[in-house]
Design a protein around this motif. Structure first.
Motif, PDB file in Angstrom:
ATOM      1  N   SER A  84       3.118 -55.050 -84.643  1.00 22.49           N
ATOM      2  CA  SER A  84       1.763 -54.516 -84.776  1.00 22.49           C
ATOM      3  C   SER A  84       1.315 -53.750 -83.540  1.00 22.49           C
ATOM      4  N   ILE A  85       2.201 -53.610 -82.557  1.00 22.20           N
ATOM      5  CA  ILE A  85       1.798 -52.902 -81.339  1.00 22.20           C
ATOM      6  C   ILE A  85       1.679 -51.408 -81.651  1.00 22.20           C
ATOM      7  N   GLU A  86       0.524 -50.845 -81.323  1.00 28.31           N
ATOM      8  CA  GLU A  86       0.296 -49.424 -81.578  1.00 28.31           C
ATOM      9  C   GLU A  86       0.257 -48.667 -80.272  1.00 28.31           C
ATOM     10  N   ILE A  87       1.014 -47.586 -80.223  1.00 31.93           N
ATOM     11  CA  ILE A  87       0.988 -46.726 -79.046  1.00 31.93           C
ATOM     12  C   ILE A  87       0.625 -45.333 -79.537  1.00 31.93           C
ATOM     13  N   LYS A  88      -0.458 -44.782 -78.979  1.00 33.35           N
ATOM     14  CA  LYS A  88      -0.881 -43.442 -79.399  1.00 33.35           C
ATOM     15  C   LYS A  88      -0.920 -42.540 -78.183  1.00 33.35           C
ATOM     16  N   PHE A  89      -0.440 -41.335 -78.369  1.00 29.52           N
ATOM     17  CA  PHE A  89      -0.538 -40.341 -77.296  1.00 29.52           C
ATOM     18  C   PHE A  89      -1.198 -39.109 -77.876  1.00 29.52           C
ATOM     19  N   GLU A  90      -2.374 -38.795 -77.354  1.00 31.87           N
ATOM     20  CA  GLU A  90      -3.149 -37.698 -77.918  1.00 31.87           C
ATOM     21  C   GLU A  90      -3.938 -37.020 -76.811  1.00 31.87           C
ATOM     22  N   ASP A  91      -3.819 -35.720 -76.707  1.00 34.56           N
ATOM     23  CA  ASP A  91      -4.577 -34.942 -75.711  1.00 34.56           C
ATOM     24  C   ASP A  91      -4.464 -35.536 -74.312  1.00 34.56           C
ATOM     25  N   GLY A  92      -3.264 -35.934 -73.957  1.00 30.78           N
ATOM     26  CA  GLY A  92      -3.060 -36.457 -72.616  1.00 30.78           C
ATOM     27  C   GLY A  92      -3.555 -37.875 -72.412  1.00 30.78           C
ATOM     28  N   THR A  93      -3.969 -38.531 -73.468  1.00 30.21           N
ATOM     29  CA  THR A  93      -4.411 -39.926 -73.362  1.00 30.21           C
ATOM     30  C   THR A  93      -3.420 -40.840 -74.065  1.00 30.21           C
ATOM     31  N   LEU A  94      -2.948 -41.808 -73.310  1.00 30.42           N
ATOM     32  CA  LEU A  94      -2.035 -42.803 -73.865  1.00 30.42           C
ATOM     33  C   LEU A  94      -2.839 -44.071 -74.138  1.00 30.42           C
ATOM     34  N   ALA A  95      -2.792 -44.548 -75.370  1.00 31.84           N
ATOM     35  CA  ALA A  95      -3.543 -45.755 -75.730  1.00 31.84           C
ATOM     36  C   ALA A  95      -2.582 -46.826 -76.235  1.00 31.84           C
ATOM     37  N   LEU A  96      -2.738 -48.037 -75.713  1.00 31.15           N
ATOM     38  CA  LEU A  96      -1.912 -49.170 -76.142  1.00 31.15           C
ATOM     39  C   LEU A  96      -2.791 -50.195 -76.830  1.00 31.15           C
ATOM     40  N   HIS A  97      -2.337 -50.682 -77.944  1.00 25.03           N
ATOM     41  CA  HIS A  97      -3.082 -51.735 -78.619  1.00 25.03           C
ATOM     42  C   HIS A  97      -2.093 -52.760 -79.166  1.00 25.03           C
ATOM     43  N   GLY A  98      -2.144 -53.970 -78.622  1.00 26.03           N
ATOM     44  CA  GLY A  98      -1.291 -55.051 -79.099  1.00 26.03           C
ATOM     45  C   GLY A  98      -2.146 -56.090 -79.798  1.00 26.03           C
ATOM     46  N   ARG A  99      -1.822 -56.360 -81.024  1.00 29.62           N
ATOM     47  CA  ARG A  99      -2.611 -57.370 -81.753  1.00 29.62           C
ATOM     48  C   ARG A  99      -2.010 -58.746 -81.506  1.00 29.62           C
ATOM     49  N   VAL A 100      -2.893 -59.692 -81.237  1.00 29.69           N
ATOM     50  CA  VAL A 100      -2.456 -61.060 -80.938  1.00 29.69           C
ATOM     51  C   VAL A 100      -3.161 -62.008 -81.888  1.00 29.69           C
ATOM     52  N   LYS A 101      -2.378 -62.723 -82.653  1.00 26.37           N
ATOM     53  CA  LYS A 101      -2.972 -63.691 -83.580  1.00 26.37           C
ATOM     54  C   LYS A 101      -3.314 -64.970 -82.817  1.00 26.37           C
ATOM     55  N   PRO A 102      -4.377 -65.650 -83.212  1.00 32.02           N
ATOM     56  CA  PRO A 102      -4.709 -66.928 -82.553  1.00 32.02           C
ATOM     57  C   PRO A 102      -3.531 -67.889 -82.698  1.00 32.02           C
ATOM     58  N   ARG A 103      -3.250 -68.617 -81.638  1.00 34.50           N
ATOM     59  CA  ARG A 103      -2.125 -69.567 -81.692  1.00 34.50           C
ATOM     60  C   ARG A 103      -2.604 -70.984 -81.979  1.00 34.50           C
ATOM     61  N   GLN A 104      -3.875 -71.247 -81.690  1.00 32.19           N
ATOM     62  CA  GLN A 104      -4.434 -72.559 -81.990  1.00 32.19           C
ATOM     63  C   GLN A 104      -5.705 -72.362 -82.793  1.00 32.19           C
ATOM     64  N   SER A 105      -6.093 -73.390 -83.503  1.00 35.07           N
ATOM     65  CA  SER A 105      -7.298 -73.273 -84.307  1.00 35.07           C
ATOM     66  C   SER A 105      -8.517 -73.188 -83.392  1.00 35.07           C
ATOM     67  N   GLU A 106      -9.569 -72.598 -83.933  1.00 35.38           N
ATOM     68  CA  GLU A 106     -10.784 -72.407 -83.138  1.00 35.38           C
ATOM     69  C   GLU A 106     -11.409 -73.718 -82.704  1.00 35.38           C
ATOM     70  N   GLU A 107     -11.107 -74.773 -83.454  1.00 38.58           N
ATOM     71  CA  GLU A 107     -11.735 -76.065 -83.154  1.00 38.58           C
ATOM     72  C   GLU A 107     -11.023 -76.821 -82.039  1.00 38.58           C
ATOM     73  N   THR A 108      -9.887 -76.278 -81.579  1.00 38.68           N
ATOM     74  CA  THR A 108      -9.114 -76.985 -80.562  1.00 38.68           C
ATOM     75  C   THR A 108     -10.004 -77.361 -79.372  1.00 38.68           C
ATOM     76  N   ALA A 109      -9.987 -78.633 -79.030  1.00 36.89           N
ATOM     77  CA  ALA A 109     -10.759 -79.094 -77.880  1.00 36.89           C
ATOM     78  C   ALA A 109      -9.830 -79.091 -76.664  1.00 36.89           C
ATOM     79  N   TYR A 110     -10.001 -78.089 -75.808  1.00 37.63           N
ATOM     80  CA  TYR A 110      -9.100 -77.968 -74.670  1.00 37.63           C
ATOM     81  C   TYR A 110      -9.470 -78.947 -73.568  1.00 37.63           C
ATOM     82  N   LEU A 111      -8.444 -79.566 -72.999  1.00 37.33           N
ATOM     83  CA  LEU A 111      -8.657 -80.410 -71.826  1.00 37.33           C
ATOM     84  C   LEU A 111      -8.720 -79.515 -70.592  1.00 37.33           C
ATOM     85  N   LEU A 112      -8.035 -78.400 -70.691  1.00 34.67           N
ATOM     86  CA  LEU A 112      -8.031 -77.412 -69.616  1.00 34.67           C
ATOM     87  C   LEU A 112      -7.848 -76.058 -70.283  1.00 34.67           C
ATOM     88  N   GLN A 113      -8.732 -75.114 -70.005  1.00 33.92           N
ATOM     89  CA  GLN A 113      -8.575 -73.793 -70.602  1.00 33.92           C
ATOM     90  C   GLN A 113      -8.782 -72.745 -69.527  1.00 33.92           C
TER      91      GLN A 113
END
Lengths: 147, 135
Positions: free
Chosen positions: B55-84
């Motif tokens: 899903s990594i998107e790399i665009k080069f347009e008019d001298g602009t390089l854009a990087l976009h990497g999509r990252v899916k959540p690895r833990q559920s939103e409810e995870t109670a972190y002891l250390l974050q």
């Protein structure tokens, strides 16, 4: 509560100064965004949570090879060591924000871990360590005997 | 360290520019990069741990390089972190490229969470060594 052991000696201090000097150069379209990575920040960051009989520790260490990661557990202390290689020759470098070199994190966990059962996986730069709680600290159900 | 502070050692959080599939702005982390230049090419290395390579998107347009990497959540939103100490989310960053680049020859690889992009220069801008002829 978890505690982090902070050393007096900071091998990244010099590197951070290097970053500071290089900021504001060519290339970046987002110069208006304050580059906060220069703040005093440990590497790598670690997240810790628990689920059932396990604690989990996760760290983002992109660019490290699996064989260069060293994980050890003694009692309730998890140590993650590693080495991040340089991405290229310094002479040709325009911008260097990625920290390289060796790193060590010591995380004090809230309970004793069964060191023999610790497992770790590394995928796409994300290290996940599974830390089973020691038998001594697992909750035990006590049956009340009628007397 | 405060558990509320979501800046990463690998990245700085920003709300700018990154867009989701519907073209709406979304929160993203700004990856740390190294940039190198040789006579033949520019090389950019970006820390994007946990991105989905496909899903990594790399665009080069008019001298602009854009990087976009999509990252899916690895833990559920409810995870109670002891250390974050860091948050998990997309990576996004743009660069202005002033060199003349052979756009068709740009290539990229994603290994161990690091995105490496090679931008070959067009022949005209490569420096040449001029031999002086002795007579």
């Amino acid at each position: 509560m978890l505690h982090r052991r902070g050393g007096m000696f900071d091998p990244f201090q010099q590197l951070r100064s290097e970053f500071d000097r290089q900021l504001g150069g060519v290339w970046d379209n987002l110069a208006s965004v304050a580059p906060r990575f220069t703040a005093t920040r440990v590497f790598p960051g670690v997240n810790v949570w628990q689920e059932g009989d396990n604690l989990f520790a996760e760290a983002e260490i992109p660019g490290v090879k699996t064989q260069d990661i060293d994980i050890s557990v003694v009692g309730n202390e998890l140590t993650i060591k590693g080495q991040r290689p340089e991405s290229g020759p310094e002479a040709e470098c325009h911008r260097r924000e990625r920290r390289v070199g060796s790193f060590t994190r010591v995380i004090r966990l809230p309970m004793e871990i069964d060191a023999n059962q610790v497992q770790a996986t590394f995928k796409d730069g994300v290290l996940l360590v599974t830390l089973p709680k020691h038998e001594n600290v697992k909750p035990r159900k006590i049956t009340v005997s009628a007397g | 360290m405060s558990t509320q502070e979501m800046t990463k050692a690998n990245a700085t959080e920003t709300t700018e520019r990154a867009t989701d599939g519907r073209g709406e702005a979304t929160r993203a982390y700004r990856p740390n990069v190294d940039v190198y230049e040789t006579n033949d090419e520019l090389l950019l290395c970006a820390d994007m741990p946990g991105a989905d390579a496909g899903s990594i998107e790399i665009k080069f347009e008019d001298g602009t390089l854009a990087l976009h990497g999509r990252v899916k959540p690895r833990q559920s939103e409810e995870t109670a972190y002891l250390l974050q100490e860091y948050g998990v989310g997309d990576f996004y960053r743009e660069f202005q490229v002033t060199e003349k680049v052979n756009v068709a020859a740009i290539r990229a690889e994603y290994v161990d969470g690091v995105l490496k992009i090679t931008l070959p220069k067009v022949d005209a801008v490569k420096s040449r060594k001029i031999e002086v002829q002795a007579k």
